[in-house]
Design an enzyme around this catalytic site. Structure first.
Site, PDB file in Angstrom:
ATOM      1  CB  VAL A   1       4.562  -0.128  -1.260  1.00 33.74           C
ATOM      2  CG1 VAL A   1       5.173   1.936  -2.225  1.00 33.74           C
ATOM      3  CG2 VAL A   1       4.975  -1.037  -1.798  1.00 33.74           C
TER       4      VAL A   1
ATOM      5  CB  SER B   1       4.318   2.964   3.846  1.00 32.16           C
ATOM      6  OG  SER B   1       4.470   3.902   4.350  1.00 32.16           O
TER       7      SER B   1
ATOM      8  CE1 TYR C   1      10.929   3.655   6.297  1.00 30.43           C
ATOM      9  CE2 TYR C   1       9.215   4.582   5.678  1.00 30.43           C
ATOM     10  CZ  TYR C   1       9.924   3.680   4.839  1.00 30.43           C
ATOM     11  OH  TYR C   1      10.094   3.029   3.806  1.00 30.43           O
TER      12      TYR C   1
ATOM     13  CB  THR D   1      10.425   0.336   8.200  1.00 35.30           C
ATOM     14  OG1 THR D   1       9.616  -0.398   7.793  1.00 35.30           O
ATOM     15  CG2 THR D   1      11.996  -0.219   7.240  1.00 35.30           C
TER      16      THR D   1
ATOM     17  CE  LYS E   1       9.070  -4.171   4.545  1.00 33.03           C
ATOM     18  NZ  LYS E   1       9.821  -2.920   4.566  1.00 33.03           N
TER      19      LYS E   1
ATOM     20  CG  HIS F   1      13.644  -1.188   1.751  1.00 32.85           C
ATOM     21  ND1 HIS F   1      13.527  -0.192   3.367  1.00 32.85           N
ATOM     22  CD2 HIS F   1      12.764  -0.218   1.264  1.00 32.85           C
ATOM     23  CE1 HIS F   1      12.049   1.106   3.038  1.00 32.85           C
ATOM     24  NE2 HIS F   1      12.425   1.362   1.937  1.00 32.85           N
TER      25      HIS F   1
HETATM   26  C1  FNR Z   1       8.700   0.312  -0.676  1.00 29.82           C
HETATM   27  N1  FNR Z   1       9.165  -0.329   0.821  1.00 29.82           N
HETATM   28  C2  FNR Z   1       8.925   0.345   1.583  1.00 29.82           C
HETATM   29  N2  FNR Z   1       9.192   0.143   2.530  1.00 29.82           N
HETATM   30  C3  FNR Z   1       8.495   0.333   4.157  1.00 29.82           C
HETATM   31  O1  FNR Z   1       8.909   0.144   4.854  1.00 29.82           O
HETATM   32  N3  FNR Z   1       7.917   1.671   4.377  1.00 29.82           N
HETATM   33  C4  FNR Z   1       8.261   2.314   3.093  1.00 29.82           C
HETATM   34  O2  FNR Z   1       7.763   3.410   3.242  1.00 29.82           O
HETATM   35  C5  FNR Z   1       8.331   1.687   1.306  1.00 29.82           C
HETATM   36  N4  FNR Z   1       8.197   2.880   0.574  1.00 29.82           N
HETATM   37  C6  FNR Z   1       8.319   2.162  -0.383  1.00 29.82           C
HETATM   38  C7  FNR Z   1       8.245   2.918  -1.624  1.00 29.82           C
HETATM   39  C8  FNR Z   1       8.442   1.743  -2.876  1.00 29.82           C
HETATM   40  C9  FNR Z   1       8.532   2.700  -4.424  1.00 29.82           C
HETATM   41  C10 FNR Z   1       8.961   0.837  -3.022  1.00 29.82           C
HETATM   42  C11 FNR Z   1       9.106  -0.576  -3.823  1.00 29.82           C
HETATM   43  C12 FNR Z   1       9.287  -0.339  -1.687  1.00 29.82           C
HETATM   44  C13 FNR Z   1      10.039  -1.451   1.312  1.00 29.82           C
HETATM   45  C14 FNR Z   1       8.544  -2.632   0.651  1.00 29.82           C
HETATM   46  O3  FNR Z   1       8.172  -2.628   1.956  1.00 29.82           O
HETATM   47  C15 FNR Z   1       9.714  -3.631   0.147  1.00 29.82           C
HETATM   48  O4  FNR Z   1      10.263  -4.318   1.512  1.00 29.82           O
HETATM   49  C16 FNR Z   1      10.148  -4.352  -1.139  1.00 29.82           C
HETATM   50  O5  FNR Z   1       9.177  -3.946  -2.247  1.00 29.82           O
HETATM   51  C17 FNR Z   1       9.966  -6.019  -0.580  1.00 29.82           C
HETATM   52  O6  FNR Z   1      10.728  -6.063  -2.283  1.00 29.82           O
HETATM   53  P1  FNR Z   1      10.121  -5.949  -3.787  1.00 29.82           P
HETATM   54  O7  FNR Z   1       8.829  -7.212  -3.345  1.00 29.82           O
HETATM   55  O8  FNR Z   1       9.951  -4.691  -4.220  1.00 29.82           O
HETATM   56  O9  FNR Z   1      11.052  -6.950  -4.321  1.00 29.82           O
END
Ligand code: FNR
Length: 373
Positions: free
Chosen positions: A84, A112, A136, A162, A245, A269
């Site tokens: 995240v 992340s 990314y 991702t 992912k 995501h």
């Molecule tokens: C994310 N997610 C995410 N995924 C990723 O690969 N790189 C990232 O920088 C981020 N940033 C991010 C920010 C925020 C605020 C959220 C809520 C989510 C997605 C994260 O890894 C994951 O896939 C989801 O959050 C899973 O879903 P749930 O558990 O939030 O329902």
């Protein structure tokens, strides 16, 4: 009232409500956001309600062993901190606090690219913990190589690429309030600290011009041309296991196997990218069938409780990642809050596995569930 660990509710609805009170509208909007009208985010949650947990006959075991090893990483439970970005939206200590919480629990932390702190600082906070790096994939190959060598040097052992964010999702909540964390210099430290990024993409220091840093990020990291042909670049620069992912289809899962990828994460995501996407849980079974045991299949999007984790594991996931819930814990009580949320989830998973009369999550199968009527 000062928040203490005891006041971080175990009940998810209460947790979210309490966190909502403590977060600014912008931060809450960004964290809760789904793409479009949040249809896929809601579908993610609803998909879990369509399954019920069955108890098998026999005795309730004394103890349950949730430990597992995924691609060489030992885990006390099949639960990871999802990557995240911009965690300082929830708490000033952001990813430093969650990396510490993960180390305390022994759970794997996935850092992340959009981290609010540099990967090296997060690695220090994580100490002896298990940590993976989420990429990314930028359009600049030299930047890819720089990220990967920094990550390896800082003790990140696995790479999670991702795939579903080559363009940012359409998020009306953020658009309406005109908010992006990058405008506030949040979530940029990890990449703006990179020497290659500084030299080639960041002529003005981020402290001076955060907006320019955010715009430069969008320019390099929106990568719609990403394709399988570019994989050798990663292979040349990364010795450890590679996971993809954002897989949602059996076809992509088969391609991942064909290209020698080590593992995949079935994820949409958290519904933040494509509105109208199917619930991630509904994508899991066809993907598991297509992979047929040839690589580990991890899962995320919609896991809120230990019961949800149980269901994903029973449907064939080797481990699950959790996103928003730990951010709510982080918002309420920093490191302790994130730790409590994740511990609660693991404790409930253990309880459910035991109640279903299994000694380990590894013996769960589709027959451990039944369709809700
Ligand atoms: C994310 N997610 C995410 N995924 C990723 O690969 N790189 C990232 O920088 C981020 N940033 C991010 C920010 C925020 C605020 C959220 C809520 C989510 C997605 C994260 O890894 C994951 O896939 C989801 O959050 C899973 O879903 P749930 O558990 O939030 O329902």
């Amino acid at each position: 009232m000062t928040t203490t660990e005891q006041t971080v509710p175990r009940d998810l609805a209460q947790l979210e409500a309490r966190a909502a009170e403590s977060l600014s509208p912008e931060s809450l909007g960004y964290i809760r956001a789904g793409a479009g009208d949040r249809d896929s985010t809601r579908a993610n949650a609803a998909a879990f309600r369509r399954w019920r947990i069955k108890r098998r006959p026999g005795r309730t075991p004394e103890k349950v062993d949730l430990s597992t090893t995924i691609l060489g990483t030992r885990m006390p439970a099949p639960v990871l901190f999802a990557p995240v970005g911009v965690q300082t939206l929830a708490h000033p200590q952001g990813d430093l606090a969650t990396a510490r919480a993960a180390a305390e629990l022994g759970l794997t932390y996935v850092h992340s690219t959009q981290g609010a702190y540099k990967m090296e600082d997060v690695a220090r906070a994580n100490g002896d913990g298990a940590r993976w790096y989420q990429l990314y994939w930028p359009t600049d190959d030299e930047l890819v190589a720089s990220f990967l060598s920094r990550a390896a040097a800082a003790g990140y052992t696995h790479l999670v690429i991702t795939l579903d964010t080559t363009l940012l999702g359409w998020r009306p909540l953020d658009l309406d309030i005109g908010y992006s964390p990058f405008l506030e210099n949040k979530g940029i430290a990890n990449y703006t600290s990179d020497p290659v990024f500084q030299r080639k993409h960041m002529p003005v220091p981020a402290e001076v011009a955060p907006l320019a840093a955010g715009v430069a990020f969008a320019g390099v990291f929106q990568n719609p041309g990403l394709s399988w042909d570019q994989l050798p670049l990663i292979r040349r620069n990364w010795d450890g296991p590679i996971l993809l992912k954002g897989i949602q289809s059996p076809r992509d899962a088969r391609l991942a196997v064909k290209h020698g990828i080590d593992g995949i994460v079935v994820s949409n995501h958290g519904g933040r990218q494509v509105d109208g996407a199917i619930a991630s849980l509904d994508a899991l079974v066809p993907v598991v069938d297509a992979v047929d045991g040839r690589m580990p299949v991890l899962f995320d999007s919609g896991i809120r409780t230990g019961r949800d984790a149980f269901k994903a594991l029973a449907l064939g996931a080797d481990a699950v990642l959790v996103g928003r819930p730990y951010l709510y814990g982080l918002a309420l009580d920093g490191q302790r809050g994130a730790r409590r949320v994740m511990r609660t989830l693991v404790d409930e998973l253990e309880h459910e596995v035991r109640r279903a009369r299994h000694r380990s999550h590894r013996t769960l199968s589709r027959s451990s569930l039944t369709r809700a009527r």
